[in-house]
Design an enzyme around this catalytic site. Structure first.
Site, PDB file in Angstrom:
ATOM      1  N   HIS B 249       0.958  -1.314   0.112  1.00 17.69           N
ATOM      2  CA  HIS B 249      -0.155   0.079   0.166  1.00 17.69           C
ATOM      3  C   HIS B 249       0.957   1.372   0.063  1.00 17.69           C
ATOM      4  O   HIS B 249       1.586   1.400   1.132  1.00 17.69           O
ATOM      5  CB  HIS B 249      -0.667  -0.104   1.463  1.00 17.69           C
ATOM      6  CG  HIS B 249      -2.565   1.054   1.358  1.00 17.69           C
ATOM      7  ND1 HIS B 249      -1.813   2.118   1.445  1.00 17.69           N
ATOM      8  CD2 HIS B 249      -3.718   1.115   1.041  1.00 17.69           C
ATOM      9  CE1 HIS B 249      -2.891   2.898   1.425  1.00 17.69           C
ATOM     10  NE2 HIS B 249      -3.887   1.760   1.009  1.00 17.69           N
ATOM     11  N   ARG B 269      -6.003   9.998  -0.188  1.00 20.13           N
ATOM     12  CA  ARG B 269      -6.400  10.959  -1.691  1.00 20.13           C
ATOM     13  C   ARG B 269      -8.310  10.937  -2.275  1.00 20.13           C
ATOM     14  O   ARG B 269      -7.763  11.558  -2.954  1.00 20.13           O
ATOM     15  CB  ARG B 269      -5.684   9.684  -2.108  1.00 20.13           C
ATOM     16  CG  ARG B 269      -4.175  10.506  -2.041  1.00 20.13           C
ATOM     17  CD  ARG B 269      -3.249   9.157  -2.077  1.00 20.13           C
ATOM     18  NE  ARG B 269      -3.458   7.878  -1.531  1.00 20.13           N
ATOM     19  CZ  ARG B 269      -3.452   6.750  -1.713  1.00 20.13           C
ATOM     20  NH1 ARG B 269      -3.220   6.805  -3.489  1.00 20.13           N
ATOM     21  NH2 ARG B 269      -3.632   5.517  -1.739  1.00 20.13           N
TER      22      ARG B 269
END
Ligand SMILES: Cc1cc2nc3c(=O)[nH]c(=O)nc-3n(C[C@H](O)[C@H](O)[C@H](O)COP(=O)(O)OP(=O)(O)OC[C@H]3O[C@@H](n4cnc5c(N)ncnc54)[C@H](O)[C@@H]3O)c2cc1C
Ligand code: SF4
Ligand code: SF4
Ligand code: FES
Lengths: 249, 622
Positions: B249, B269
Site C-alpha cells: 500500500h 486521497r
C-alpha cells in the site's frame, strides 16, 4: 533518545500472582504495548497479553496502566517521566486468565441477551432510505470497538460481582439505545433497557464515558436519553408509540 | 496423555473476518451445523481494521455505474491477470451483498436522498465505495457478528440452545487439517488460553484465514496474518496461485518507528489529499503509465476540477492503482526527494476545511494525533509503502469456492485469482461478502450431497499433536522471536516492493537456513497462553508461504501489478496467460506454470480493442 524504563507488570493466573519488576529499553515514539512486546522478545517469552491491530481499532489490548484503564497500543510512553515506574495490570472487573489477559465472556453473554435488529418487513434489500442526520445518533454508538474498558470501569460491576447478573453495563445499554435510535428498527427497546438490562442501576456518574478510547458520549447520548424514555413511558405510553410512528414516516 | 476434546460439525469455518462470518451465516441458513474458529476474540479479526469502504456498483453517486464498469476497473487494476469469472461474479453480486448488510442492521453514511453514500477510490471510475467514515471494516464485522448473534437467538427460541446450529470458538488456533483419503475430514488445533488440543470432525472446511503480511517487516497487518490458511491448504494437498503478487500500500505511517507500517487510508486521497515530495511538488503527474494516460489528468488544474466535475475531467494521478503509487513514492525517496523520515508528504490540510477533515477522516485524525503528534488538519502526514495484502492464495472454483481437495473451500484474502496481480481498494470487503457467501453455499451443497461421512484417522491426530508439541522438546535451541525478525527483514529487503533475481536467490538461501534453524526452536514455559509457543507454530506457516512468494517471484520474469522486477521492468503479454501454481509434497515448495483460461468473449467485448492490445497477445486478439 532511548532510555531504560522501569516497569511493574502483573503476572499470574486465576490461582494468584504478583507484580514483577522489569527494566526495559524505551525508544522514541513508543507505546506501552511496544514495551510489553520487547519484554516478550527479550525477557519474558511467555508473558500473556491480548492484542491485534496495534492501532486502536480492535479493542483487544485493554488493561490498566498505573491504575488507569486504557488501551496498551494507544498509551504513549512520552506521557510518562523517564524516571517513573509504570505499572501494568489486567482489567480488574473480569476474571484473570493469565498475566494481562482476562476472561471477557461476560460481555459476549450480555451481547447475546439483547434482541437483534428488527428490520422493517415491508422493505426489500436496497429499498432502505435514511437521512444522515437520523443515522448519526446510532452511528456514534457503532464506533464502539468493544474494548470493554467502560464495562471494566463502571462501579456498578467493578467491585460488585453480584450485579453482573442483572446489569449489562454501559457498552450493552448503549447497544440497546443504538437499536432504539435506529431509524428503521421496529422493536420497542425501552422496557427491555430497564427491566432486562438494568438501566436503573446506572446513576450517570459518566466514568464509562471518561475511559472510552473512541470518545463516545455513552452517558450523555445513550444512557440519559434512554432513562428519559423510560421516565416518559411511565407517565404516557402513547408518547412512545407516537415517537416511533413519527420516526418511520 | 490427557483426553482429547472433540467436536463434530457439518461445516467448519476457519476465520471470523468478513469472509468467514459471511460463509458461516450462509452455511447456517442452509440448515447445517456450523462452527467458526478464530485466533482472536470474536469481532476482532483483521477485517475490523479496514477503513475506506466496500466497492459495489450501486450507482447511488453516479447513475452511470453498473457491474460492467466495475468489472472493467477490476480487470484493469489486476492487469488482466484476474480470474475473469470471479471478477464478473464479484461485480454483479456486490450490490446485493451490501444491501443485505442493511437488513442485518448496518448503518452506512447516506446520500442526500437517503441512499448509501459512495466515495471515490483509486482505480474505480465512479464513486463506488460504501462507507462509514473511515471505519467501514468495523461496521462490516460488527454487523456480521450481530447477524450471527441473531441467528443464535433464533436457535435459542427454537431449541433452547444458542449454540444448537452455530457456534463460535474464539482464541483457538488450527494447526493442521486432517483428511480421510482424498477428502477433508476436519481440523486439529489448540485453545490459545489453555494450550489444550481439540479435534473438529467435519466433512467440509472453509478457510477464511486472511493474509500473510507478518512475514514482512513493514506491514499494515496484525499478528494474525501468518499465512496459516495458505499453509494449511498446501499441506492438505491444495494449490496456491499468484503468490508472487503482494500489494504494498503506498501510504503507511513512517514515523515514529514503532508505528511504521500502520495504514493511512486511501480515502485521504479519494477525498482530495495530494502527495508531495520534499520540493513541494505533486510528483504523481510524472508517473502516469502509458496504459492509463487517457484516464488520468496530466496537470493540477484538471485534476482538481475532477473532484467536482467528473464527466469532463480526468482523474488525479494520486488515484492511480496502488502498485503505481507505491512505486512512485519509492522512486522519489530513492532520488533523494523524500520527507525527513524516509517517506513523502501526504497533505489534506490545505485541501479541505479542518471541520470537514475531522468529519470525513475521524480515525486518521485520531491515529496521527495520538501516535505521531501530527494534526492532519494543519500539517501534512509523512507516508511510505507498507506490505498490505496478498493477491495470491488458494486456487478455487469461482462459483463455489472449492479447492482441488474435496470438502476444502476458501474465501476472502486467503483465496487467489479474483484480484489478479493487484487489488483495487474496496474490492476486498466486497470480495469477502460475495465469495464468503458462495463458499458457504458451496460447502453446504457438498455436505448435503455426501454419501458417507469422512472418518478421521487416529494416526493423523497423533501426528498433528506431536508436531504442535515439538517446540517444547528441544533445549538450548533458538528463540522464535529472533527467527521471526530475521525472516521479516529478509522478505522486506530481498522480496519486497522492487525485486531482482540475485536478491531473490539470496532470499531463498536464507529461507532454507531459517527453515533448518526452525526445526530446533526452543520455547520456554508451558502450553497455557504462551505467545512464544504460538509464534513457533506460526513460523512454520510463514516460512512455507514465504518460500512460495520468493520462488514464484523469481520465476515470473516480468513486472505486473504487485510484482515489480528491476531486471524485467516491462509487462509481457505472454506472461499474462500464465499462472504460477505452488504445491508441496512435504519437503519444499514446487512451482509450476499453468495456462490461464481464456477470457469469455462477451466479457472481452466490454473493452475497446485498443485497450485490449495493451494486455493481450496478438494471437489472443485474432
Ligand atoms: C489497515 C487495513 C485497511 C484496509 N482497508 C480496506 C478497505 O477499506 N477496503 C477493502 O476492501 N479492504 C481493505 N483492507 C483489506 C481487507 O481488510 C482484508 O483483506 C480483509 O479484511 C480480509 O478479510 P478475511 O475475511 O479474508 O480475513 P480476516 O478478517 O483477516 O480474518 C481472518 C480470520 O482468520 C482467523 N485465523 C487465521 N489463522 C487461523 C488459524 N490458524 N486458526 C484459527 N483461526 C485463524 C483469524 O483469527 C481471523 O479471525 C484493509 C486491510 C488493512 C490491513
Ligand atoms: S454512567 Fe452509568 S454506566 Fe457509566 S460508569 Fe456511571 S453508572 Fe456505570
Ligand atoms: S463504548 Fe467505548 S469504552 Fe465501551 S467498549 Fe465501546 S469503545 Fe470501549
Ligand atoms: S491492539 Fe487493537 S486496540 Fe490495541
Amino acid at each position: 533518545m532511548s532510555y531504560q524504563g522501569k516497569f511493574r507488570v502483573w503476572r499470574g493466573d486465576d490461582s494468584g500472582g504478583a507484580l514483577e519488576d522489569f527494566t526495559v529499553e524505551v525508544n522514541e515514539g513508543e507505546v506501552v504495548l511496544d514495551i510489553i512486546h520487547r519484554l516478550q522478545a527479550t525477557q519474558a517469552p511467555d508473558l500473556a497479553v491480548r492484542w491485534n491491530c496495534k492501532a486502536g481499532k480492535c479493542g483487544s489490548c485493554s488493561a490498566e496502566i498505573n491504575g488507569r484503564p486504557g488501551l496498551l497500543c494507544m498509551t504513549r510512553m512520552s506521557i510518562f517521566e523517564e524516571s517513573e515506574t509504570i505499572t501494568v495490570t489486567p482489567m480488574r472487573t473480569f476474571p484473570i486468565i493469565r498475566d494481562l489477559v482476562t476472561d471477557v465472556s461476560y460481555n459476549y453473554t450480555k451481547a447475546r441477551e439483547i434482541p437483534s435488529f428488527a428490520p422493517p418487513k415491508d422493505l426489500a434489500p436496497g429499498e432502505y432510505r435514511m437521512q444522515q442526520v437520523d443515522v448519526e445518533r446510532s452511528q456514534e454508538f457503532r464506533k464502539c470497538i468493544e474494548c470493554f474498558l467502560c464495562q471494566n470501569t463502571c462501579h456498578v460491576i467493578r467491585d460488585h460481582e453480584e450485579n453482573k447478573e442483572a446489569f449489562s453495563g454501559p457498552r450493552f445499554l448503549m447497544r440497546v439505545a443504538e437499536l432504539e435510535m435506529h431509524p428503521l428498527d421496529t422493536a420497542d427497546r425501552v422496557d427491555q433497557a430497564q427491566d432486562d438490562h438494568g438501566l436503573g442501576y446506572c446513576n450517570i456518574t459518566k466514568c464509562c464515558s471518561e475511559v472510552c478510547p473512541e470518545h463516545i458520549h455513552i452517558t450523555d447520548n445513550a444512557l440519559i436519553p434512554m432513562k428519559e424514555r423510560v421516565a416518559d413511558r411511565k407517565y404516557d405510553p402513547i408518547v412512545w408509540l407516537g415517537n416511533k410512528l413519527f420516526k418511520r414516516s | 496423555m490427557p483426553e482429547l476434546e472433540r467436536h463434530s460439525f457439518d461445516v467448519l469455518v476457519i476465520g471470523a473476518g468478513g469472509a468467514g462470518l459471511r460463509a458461516a451465516i450462509e452455511a447456517r441458513e442452509h440448515g447445517l451445523r456450523t462452527a467458526v474458529l478464530c485466533k482472536s476474540l470474536f469481532g476482532k479479526a483483521h477485517t475490523v481494521m479496514a477503513e475506506g469502504g466496500i466497492a459495489a456498483a450501486m450507482g447511488n453517486a453516479n447513475e452511470s455505474d453498473n457491474w460492467q464498469v466495475h468489472f472493467r476497473d477490476t480487470m484493469r487494476g489486476g492487469k488482466f491477470l484476474n480470474n475473469w469469472r470471479m471478477a464478473e461474479l464479484h461485480a454483479q453480486e456486490a450490490p446485493q451483498r451490501v444491501w443485505e448488510l442493511e437488513t442485518y442492521g448496518a448503518l452506512f453514511d447516506r446520500t442526500k436522498d437517503g441512499r448509501i453514500s459512495q466515495r471515490n477510490f483509486g482505480g474505480h471510475e465512479y464513486p463506488r465505495l460504501a462507507h462509514v467514515g473511515d471505519r467501514t471494516g468495523l461496521e462490516l464485522i460488527r454487523t456480521l457478528q450481530q447477524k450471527i448473534v441473531s441467528l443464535q437467538q433464533d436457535d435459542f427460541q427454537e431449541f433452547g440452545d444458542y449454540e444448537e446450529r452455530l457456534r463460535v470458538f474464539q482464541e483457538f488456533t488450527v494447526t493442521e487439517l486432517v483428511k480421510d483419503g482424498e477428502r477433508v475430514a476436519g481440523a486439529f488445533g489448540y485453545w490459545r488460553e489453555s494450550g489444550r488440543f481439540v479435534l473438529f470432525e467435519a466433512p467440509a472446511v472453509i478457510l477464511a484465514t486472511g493474509g500473510i503480511g507478518k512475514s514482512f517487516k513493514v506491514t499494515s497487518n496484525s499478528w494474525e496474518y501468518t499465512g496459516d490458511g495458505h499453509a494449511l491448504a498446501m499441506r492438505a494437498g491444495a494449490s496456491l496461485i499468484n503468490m508472487e503478487f503482494i500489494q504494498f500500500h503506498p501510504t503507511g505511517m513512517v514515523w515514529p518507528p514503532s508505528v511504521k507500517g500502520i495504514l493511512v487510508t486511501e480515502s485521504v486521497r479519494g477525498d482530495g489529499g495530494v502527495l508531495r515530495n520534499s520540493d513541494g511538488k505533486r510528483f504523481m503527474f510524472d508517473y502516469i503509465p502509458e496504459v492509463f494516460k487517457d484516464k488520468y489528468a496530466d496537470n493540477e488544474e484538471e485534476a482538481d476540477r475532477w473532484y467536482t466535475d467528473q464527466a469532463n475531467n480526468r482523474r488525479p494521478p494520486e488515484l492511480l492503482p496502488r502498485d503505481e503509487v507505491a512505486r512512485a513514492i519509492n522512486s522519489e525517496v530513492k532520488a533523494g526527494r523524500g520527507s525527513p523520515h524516509g517517506g513523502v508528504f501526504l497533505d489534506v490540510s490545505t485541501r479541505l476545511p479542518a471541520e470537514e477533515i475531522r468529519r470525513r477522516l475521524p480515525s486518521m485524525h485520531h491515529q496521527f494525533k495520538e501516535l505521531a503528534d501530527v494534526d492532519i488538519t494543519a500539517q501534512p502526514m509523512e507516508v511510505g509503502p507498507t506490505c498490505h495484502y496478498v493477491m495470491g492464495g488458494v486456487e478455487v472454483d469461482p462459483d463455489t469456492g472449492s479447492s482441488s481437495v474435496p470438502g476444502l473451500y476458501a474465501a476472502g484474502e486467503v483465496s487467489g485469482g479474483m484480484h489478479g496481480s493487484n487489488r483495487l481498494g474496496g474490492n476486498s470487503l466486497s470480495d469477502l461478502l460475495v465469495f464468503g457467501r458462495r463458499a458457504g453455499a458451496g460447502a453446504a451443497q457438498y455436505v448435503r450431497a455426501l454419501g458417507d461421512r469422512p472418518v478421521v484417522a487416529e494416526q493423523a491426530v497423533a501426528e498433528a499433536r506431536a508436531t504442535a508439541l515439538k517446540p517444547f522438546q528441544h533445549e538450548g535451541g533458538e528463540n522464535p522471536y529472533t527467527l521471526h525478525m530475521e525472516l521479516q527483514q529478509s522478505m522486506n529487503d530481498l522480496v519486497g516492493i522492487i525485486r531482482r533475481a540475485g536478491e531473490m536467490e539470496e532470499a531463498l538461501q536464507r529461507l532454507e537456513k531459517l527453515e533448518e534453524r526452525a526445526r530446533s526452536l526452543t520455547v520456554e514455559g508451558h502450553q497455557q497462553f504462551n505467545p512464544g509457543w504460538h509464534l513457533a507454530l506460526d513460523l512454520r506457516n510463514m516460512l512455507l508461504v514465504s518460500e512460495c512468494v520468493a520462488k514464484a517471484a523469481l520465476l515470473r520474469t516480468e513486472s505486473r501489478g504487485g510484482h515489480t522486477r528491476d531486471d524485467h521492468p516491462s509487462m509481457d503479454s505472454e506472461w499474462r496467460r500464465k499462472l504460477l501454481v505452488c504445491t508441496t509434497s512435504g519437503e519444499g515448495v514446487r512451482v509450476e506454470e499453468k495456462p490461464q483460461i481464456p477470457i469469455r468473449p462477451d466479457l472481452l467485448d466490454l473493452f475497446d480493442r485498443t485497450e485490449l492490445e495493451k494486455y493481450l497477445t496478438a494471437e489472443e486478439l485474432s
